[in-house]
Write a protein that holds these residues in place. Structure first.
Motif, PDB file in Angstrom:
ATOM      1  N   GLU A   1     -15.852 -11.522  53.735  1.00 53.74           N
ATOM      2  CA  GLU A   1     -16.218 -10.849  53.148  1.00 53.74           C
ATOM      3  C   GLU A   1     -16.160  -9.134  52.338  1.00 53.74           C
ATOM      4  O   GLU A   1     -14.925  -7.979  52.048  1.00 53.74           O
ATOM      5  N   ASP A   2     -16.625  -8.652  54.221  1.00 51.50           N
ATOM      6  CA  ASP A   2     -17.123  -7.359  54.041  1.00 51.50           C
ATOM      7  C   ASP A   2     -15.338  -6.531  54.331  1.00 51.50           C
ATOM      8  O   ASP A   2     -15.588  -5.608  54.739  1.00 51.50           O
ATOM      9  N   VAL A   3     -14.779  -7.623  54.815  1.00 49.29           N
ATOM     10  CA  VAL A   3     -13.273  -6.711  55.150  1.00 49.29           C
ATOM     11  C   VAL A   3     -12.702  -6.253  54.268  1.00 49.29           C
ATOM     12  O   VAL A   3     -12.025  -5.860  54.352  1.00 49.29           O
ATOM     13  N   GLY A   4     -12.820  -7.673  53.458  1.00 52.16           N
ATOM     14  CA  GLY A   4     -12.014  -6.725  51.989  1.00 52.16           C
ATOM     15  C   GLY A   4     -10.629  -7.846  52.278  1.00 52.16           C
ATOM     16  O   GLY A   4      -9.529  -6.225  52.025  1.00 52.16           O
ATOM     17  N   HIS A   5     -10.416  -9.003  52.304  1.00 58.49           N
ATOM     18  CA  HIS A   5      -9.356  -9.516  52.980  1.00 58.49           C
ATOM     19  C   HIS A   5      -8.398  -9.911  51.368  1.00 58.49           C
ATOM     20  O   HIS A   5      -8.493  -9.126  50.436  1.00 58.49           O
ATOM     21  N   SER A   6      -6.701  -9.542  51.954  1.00 55.13           N
ATOM     22  CA  SER A   6      -6.160  -9.268  50.632  1.00 55.13           C
ATOM     23  C   SER A   6      -5.956 -10.490  49.859  1.00 55.13           C
ATOM     24  O   SER A   6      -6.367 -11.375  50.738  1.00 55.13           O
ATOM     25  N   THR A   7      -5.233 -10.770  48.721  1.00 59.76           N
ATOM     26  CA  THR A   7      -5.037 -12.125  48.429  1.00 59.76           C
ATOM     27  C   THR A   7      -4.342 -12.252  48.977  1.00 59.76           C
ATOM     28  O   THR A   7      -4.010 -14.598  49.043  1.00 59.76           O
ATOM     29  N   THR A   8      -2.857 -12.128  49.558  1.00 60.56           N
ATOM     30  CA  THR A   8      -2.045 -12.570  50.793  1.00 60.56           C
ATOM     31  C   THR A   8      -3.358 -13.948  51.923  1.00 60.56           C
ATOM     32  O   THR A   8      -2.744 -14.607  52.181  1.00 60.56           O
ATOM     33  N   ALA A   9      -4.092 -12.704  52.296  1.00 63.11           N
ATOM     34  CA  ALA A   9      -4.566 -13.417  53.549  1.00 63.11           C
ATOM     35  C   ALA A   9      -5.230 -14.498  52.856  1.00 63.11           C
ATOM     36  O   ALA A   9      -5.188 -15.781  53.174  1.00 63.11           O
ATOM     37  N   LYS A  10      -6.318 -14.553  51.827  1.00 63.27           N
ATOM     38  CA  LYS A  10      -7.282 -15.395  50.820  1.00 63.27           C
ATOM     39  C   LYS A  10      -6.098 -16.949  50.874  1.00 63.27           C
ATOM     40  O   LYS A  10      -7.205 -17.925  50.798  1.00 63.27           O
ATOM     41  N   SER A  11      -4.653 -16.838  50.218  1.00 65.52           N
ATOM     42  CA  SER A  11      -3.824 -17.558  50.121  1.00 65.52           C
ATOM     43  C   SER A  11      -3.520 -18.498  51.647  1.00 65.52           C
ATOM     44  O   SER A  11      -3.955 -19.441  50.879  1.00 65.52           O
ATOM     45  N   MET A  12      -3.560 -17.486  52.409  1.00 65.44           N
ATOM     46  CA  MET A  12      -3.486 -18.754  52.851  1.00 65.44           C
ATOM     47  C   MET A  12      -4.439 -19.275  53.897  1.00 65.44           C
ATOM     48  O   MET A  12      -3.676 -19.974  54.885  1.00 65.44           O
ATOM     49  N   MET A  13      -5.336 -19.037  53.687  1.00 64.84           N
ATOM     50  CA  MET A  13      -6.723 -20.192  53.762  1.00 64.84           C
ATOM     51  C   MET A  13      -6.266 -21.643  54.278  1.00 64.84           C
ATOM     52  O   MET A  13      -7.110 -22.432  54.012  1.00 64.84           O
ATOM     53  N   ASN A  14      -5.602 -22.086  52.572  1.00 64.62           N
ATOM     54  CA  ASN A  14      -5.668 -23.110  52.399  1.00 64.62           C
ATOM     55  C   ASN A  14      -4.926 -23.982  53.206  1.00 64.62           C
ATOM     56  O   ASN A  14      -5.110 -25.179  53.266  1.00 64.62           O
TER      57      ASN A  14
END
Length: 131
Positions: free
Chosen positions: A57-70
């Motif tokens: 969270e500290d890095v501030g990942h983009s929504t694209t990065a968060k969706s890649m996690m799946n």
């Protein structure tokens, strides 16, 4: 819903050939993503063996990065195995000499004495050269 893992189980996956992370109560196998991670593989490897949610969270990942996690999701973490609070241990470092006692004076002299000698040598050289 995936398998439930303990922190100890996830902590064993901490090498470049087998790297798992815990983020928001979920376990991710990011081994295949190590080479592609924009911050480098060291960032991911340093976040193994603990809850990496704050680091993520500290890095501030983009929504694209968060969706890649799946695509890297392997299961959930048993939150009872994660320590609720980690005790802060300050870095082991030398004591700051606030009153600037002899230690400080010796360091200054180690710097100034050679400069004085060099200045005297240059002065003598110019004085004897002009005679």
């Amino acid at each position: 819903m995936g398998k439930i893992y303990t922190l100890k189980e996830v902590a064993h996956h901490n090498t470049p050939k087998d790297c798992w992370l815990i983020i928001d109560g979920k376990v991710y196998d990011v081994t295949k993503f190590l080479e592609d991670h924009p911050g480098g593989d060291d960032v991911l490897l340093s976040a193994t063996g603990k809850d990496a949610t704050d680091d993520f969270e500290d890095v501030g990942h983009s929504t694209t990065a968060k969706s890649m996690m799946n695509e890297f999701y392997v299961g959930d973490i048993d939150t009872a195995t994660i320590p609720s609070k980690v005790e802060y241990k300050p870095p082991n470092q030398a004591h700051y000499n606030q009153d600037k006692t002899p230690e400080f004076i010796i360091k200054i002299l180690q710097f100034l004495v050679p400069l004085v000698i060099l200045g005297a040598a240059v002065g003598i050289r110019f004085y004897t050269k002009s005679l």
